[in-house]
Write a protein that holds these residues in place. Structure first.
Motif, PDB file in Angstrom:
ATOM      1  N   GLY A 142       3.389  -3.869  47.926  1.00  0.00           N
ATOM      2  CA  GLY A 142       3.309  -4.037  46.470  1.00  0.00           C
ATOM      3  C   GLY A 142       4.679  -4.106  45.812  1.00  0.00           C
ATOM      4  N   GLN A 143       5.669  -3.460  46.418  1.00  0.00           N
ATOM      5  CA  GLN A 143       7.031  -3.463  45.870  1.00  0.00           C
ATOM      6  C   GLN A 143       7.844  -4.647  46.407  1.00  0.00           C
ATOM      7  OE1 GLN A 143       8.143  -1.194  43.601  1.00  0.00           O
ATOM      8  NE2 GLN A 143       6.120  -0.240  43.624  1.00  0.00           N
ATOM      9  N   GLY A 144       7.272  -5.364  47.372  1.00  0.00           N
ATOM     10  CA  GLY A 144       8.010  -6.467  47.992  1.00  0.00           C
ATOM     11  C   GLY A 144       9.187  -5.985  48.827  1.00  0.00           C
ATOM     12  N   VAL A 145       9.033  -4.808  49.425  1.00  0.00           N
ATOM     13  CA  VAL A 145      10.110  -4.209  50.222  1.00  0.00           C
ATOM     14  C   VAL A 145       9.709  -4.203  51.699  1.00  0.00           C
ATOM     15  CG1 VAL A 145      11.298  -2.023  50.710  1.00  0.00           C
ATOM     16  CG2 VAL A 145      11.000  -2.768  48.346  1.00  0.00           C
ATOM     17  N   GLN A 146      10.632  -4.574  52.593  1.00  0.00           N
ATOM     18  CA  GLN A 146      10.389  -4.474  54.037  1.00  0.00           C
ATOM     19  C   GLN A 146      11.132  -3.271  54.591  1.00  0.00           C
ATOM     20  OE1 GLN A 146      11.354  -8.391  53.786  1.00  0.00           O
ATOM     21  NE2 GLN A 146       9.224  -8.418  53.099  1.00  0.00           N
ATOM     22  N   ALA A 147      10.379  -2.408  55.282  1.00  0.00           N
ATOM     23  CA  ALA A 147      10.987  -1.233  55.908  1.00  0.00           C
ATOM     24  C   ALA A 147      10.251  -0.963  57.205  1.00  0.00           C
ATOM     25  CB  ALA A 147      10.898  -0.028  54.971  1.00  0.00           C
ATOM     26  N   THR A 148      10.871  -0.178  58.090  1.00  0.00           N
ATOM     27  CA  THR A 148      10.228   0.200  59.346  1.00  0.00           C
ATOM     28  C   THR A 148       9.547   1.544  59.153  1.00  0.00           C
ATOM     29  OG1 THR A 148      11.934  -0.957  60.597  1.00  0.00           O
ATOM     30  CG2 THR A 148      10.636   0.686  61.791  1.00  0.00           C
ATOM     31  N   ILE A 149       8.249   1.581  59.407  1.00  0.00           N
ATOM     32  CA  ILE A 149       7.511   2.833  59.263  1.00  0.00           C
ATOM     33  C   ILE A 149       7.511   3.571  60.598  1.00  0.00           C
ATOM     34  CG2 ILE A 149       5.249   3.847  58.769  1.00  0.00           C
ATOM     35  CD1 ILE A 149       4.778   1.558  56.795  1.00  0.00           C
ATOM     36  N   VAL A 150       8.035   4.803  60.589  1.00  0.00           N
ATOM     37  CA  VAL A 150       8.035   5.657  61.776  1.00  0.00           C
ATOM     38  C   VAL A 150       6.845   6.599  61.630  1.00  0.00           C
ATOM     39  CG1 VAL A 150       9.358   7.338  63.135  1.00  0.00           C
ATOM     40  CG2 VAL A 150      10.558   5.507  61.890  1.00  0.00           C
ATOM     41  N   ASN A 151       5.804   6.367  62.418  1.00  0.00           N
ATOM     42  CA  ASN A 151       4.547   7.102  62.279  1.00  0.00           C
ATOM     43  C   ASN A 151       4.627   8.432  63.040  1.00  0.00           C
ATOM     44  OD1 ASN A 151       1.931   7.757  61.724  1.00  0.00           O
ATOM     45  ND2 ASN A 151       1.012   6.054  62.835  1.00  0.00           N
ATOM     46  N   LEU A 152       4.614   9.547  62.321  1.00  0.00           N
ATOM     47  CA  LEU A 152       4.669  10.877  62.927  1.00  0.00           C
ATOM     48  C   LEU A 152       3.440  11.664  62.484  1.00  0.00           C
ATOM     49  CD1 LEU A 152       8.402  11.860  62.207  1.00  0.00           C
ATOM     50  CD2 LEU A 152       7.472  10.843  64.292  1.00  0.00           C
ATOM     51  N   SER A 153       2.865  12.451  63.391  1.00  0.00           N
ATOM     52  CA  SER A 153       1.669  13.197  63.001  1.00  0.00           C
ATOM     53  C   SER A 153       2.024  14.547  62.372  1.00  0.00           C
ATOM     54  CB  SER A 153       0.729  13.379  64.189  1.00  0.00           C
ATOM     55  OG  SER A 153       1.411  14.010  65.232  1.00  0.00           O
ATOM     56  N   GLY A 154       3.242  15.007  62.558  1.00  0.00           N
ATOM     57  CA  GLY A 154       3.655  16.266  61.933  1.00  0.00           C
ATOM     58  C   GLY A 154       5.168  16.375  61.883  1.00  0.00           C
ATOM     59  N   SER A 155       5.678  17.443  61.249  1.00  0.00           N
ATOM     60  CA  SER A 155       7.121  17.688  61.142  1.00  0.00           C
ATOM     61  C   SER A 155       7.890  16.476  60.622  1.00  0.00           C
ATOM     62  CB  SER A 155       7.705  18.115  62.497  1.00  0.00           C
ATOM     63  OG  SER A 155       7.020  19.239  62.977  1.00  0.00           O
ATOM     64  N   VAL A 156       7.276  15.794  59.676  1.00  0.00           N
ATOM     65  CA  VAL A 156       7.875  14.590  59.099  1.00  0.00           C
ATOM     66  C   VAL A 156       9.206  14.928  58.417  1.00  0.00           C
ATOM     67  CG1 VAL A 156       7.536  12.883  57.259  1.00  0.00           C
ATOM     68  CG2 VAL A 156       5.669  13.392  58.853  1.00  0.00           C
ATOM     69  N   CYS A 169       8.044   9.928  53.783  1.00  0.00           N
ATOM     70  CA  CYS A 169       6.963   9.781  52.804  1.00  0.00           C
ATOM     71  C   CYS A 169       5.942  10.843  53.193  1.00  0.00           C
ATOM     72  CB  CYS A 169       6.385   8.373  52.899  1.00  0.00           C
ATOM     73  SG  CYS A 169       4.896   8.137  51.930  1.00  0.00           S
ATOM     74  N   ASP A 170       5.812  11.898  52.361  1.00  0.00           N
ATOM     75  CA  ASP A 170       4.994  13.032  52.781  1.00  0.00           C
ATOM     76  C   ASP A 170       4.351  13.698  51.558  1.00  0.00           C
ATOM     77  OD1 ASP A 170       3.824  14.790  54.569  1.00  0.00           O
ATOM     78  OD2 ASP A 170       5.656  15.922  54.991  1.00  0.00           O
ATOM     79  N   LEU A 171       3.403  14.581  51.828  1.00  0.00           N
ATOM     80  CA  LEU A 171       2.761  15.339  50.755  1.00  0.00           C
ATOM     81  C   LEU A 171       3.714  16.403  50.241  1.00  0.00           C
ATOM     82  CD1 LEU A 171      -0.804  15.930  52.251  1.00  0.00           C
ATOM     83  CD2 LEU A 171      -0.056  14.115  50.689  1.00  0.00           C
ATOM     84  N   VAL A 172       3.675  16.616  48.951  1.00  0.00           N
ATOM     85  CA  VAL A 172       4.517  17.618  48.306  1.00  0.00           C
ATOM     86  C   VAL A 172       3.645  18.383  47.321  1.00  0.00           C
ATOM     87  CG1 VAL A 172       6.541  17.986  46.831  1.00  0.00           C
ATOM     88  CG2 VAL A 172       6.524  16.061  48.443  1.00  0.00           C
ATOM     89  N   SER A 173       3.755  19.729  47.326  1.00  0.00           N
ATOM     90  CA  SER A 173       3.158  20.460  46.199  1.00  0.00           C
ATOM     91  C   SER A 173       4.230  21.222  45.439  1.00  0.00           C
ATOM     92  CB  SER A 173       1.952  21.302  46.607  1.00  0.00           C
ATOM     93  OG  SER A 173       2.201  22.085  47.725  1.00  0.00           O
ATOM     94  N   SER A 174       4.777  22.297  45.999  1.00  0.00           N
ATOM     95  CA  SER A 174       5.826  23.020  45.254  1.00  0.00           C
ATOM     96  C   SER A 174       7.186  22.334  45.384  1.00  0.00           C
ATOM     97  CB  SER A 174       5.939  24.456  45.772  1.00  0.00           C
ATOM     98  OG  SER A 174       6.511  24.460  47.068  1.00  0.00           O
TER      99      SER A 174
END
Ligand code: PRT
Ligand code: ZN
Length: 226
Positions: A142-156, A169-174
């Motif tokens: 949607g942003q028209g940006v090309q990047a390499t996604i490194v898929n990690l299941s944890g400890s991102v 790119c990860d979940l954030v609360s506090s």
């Protein structure tokens, strides 16, 4: 999926952030259960509504396969499966039926504290570590940006320090986890909360009436909580 059944089956997280609030919410809808010895299945006593206790990541698949009728899961988990299906040209199989008002968080791109954020174009050609490759890919497209996604299941969040990725790119609360890893939020891809996920097509059997009863009670409870 889609076999005829005369009881409703709801998948919830077995143990984690959403399990207690999910059970409490369903209990305030007047449901109660008898737990099996292995605590994986709870048999509904006051209504023919049973619970299946599972990993949150398994909930979209259980819905897609028709093993469960509803699930309580983070919008982030549901939408990641939806994004992955969309990218692969597959039809959607379930949708968020209600927002439940707990489990709130954001899916953010975070960058090193020492880096200045100048906008999405900064991500061009970079490596971004995430457990949400579908949502990230859709957003990058949607942003028209090309990047390499490194898929990690944890400890991102440690990926940049390990030199595995430039950004995450990860979940954030506090935000404490980002700070502890010398990262800072740059841009929000989505805000999330726990949702009741359900089928796209209505039930053709008695589950339809059970579902509308459950949703009526749920709406009453959610209105009182506001
Ligand atoms: O075992 P299972 O697979 O079922 O559980 P899980 O470990 O995958 O999930 P769980 O229980 O951690 O999270 C379930 C859901 O809670 C997520 O899918 C989100 O919808 C929601 N949620 C809300 C969160 C957070 N807040 C959250 N903060 N999920 C994860 N986090 C992480 C965050 O990524 C960070 O690493 O918690 C850490 C602390 O966050 P900060 O920002 O407060 O430091
Ligand atoms: Zn999980």
């Amino acid at each position: 999926g889609g076999a005829t059944r005369d009881r409703l089956r709801i998948a919830i997280q077995k143990s984690g952030r959403l399990s207690e609030p999910a059970r409490a919410l369903l209990a305030s809808c007047g449901l109660s259960w008898r737990e099996s010895r292995d605590k994986l299945f709870c048999y509904g006593e006051t209504l023919p509504v049973d619970l299946l206790l599972v990993r949150d990541d398994d909930i979209p698949g259980l819905l897609a396969d028709g093993v469960c009728d509803y699930g309580i899961v983070g919008r982030n988990v549901l939408d990641e499966v939806g994004a992955d299906r969309a990218l692969r040209g597959l039809p959607q199989v379930s949708k968020a039926v209600r927002g439940l008002g707990f489990g709130g968080c954001r899916l953010d791109i975070a960058i090193p504290e020492s880096t200045e954020w100048t906008g999405p174009a900064q991500l061009q050609g970079s490596r971004i570590a995430t457990s949400y490759p579908g949502l990230l890919q859709q957003w990058l497209d949607g942003q028209g940006v090309q990047a390499t996604i490194v898929n990690l299941s944890g400890s991102v969040e440690i990926a940049p320090r390990l030199g595995q990725a430039d950004f995450i790119c990860d979940l954030v609360s506090s935000g404490a986890t980002l700070t502890a890893n010398q990262l800072k939020p740059a841009v929000t891809l989505m805000t999330s909360e726990a949702v009741l996920a359900g089928p796209i097509t209505p039930f053709a059997d008695v589950r339809g009436e059970l579902a509308s009863l459950l949703l009526r009670r749920l709406d009453g409870v959610l209105r009182l909580r506001d």
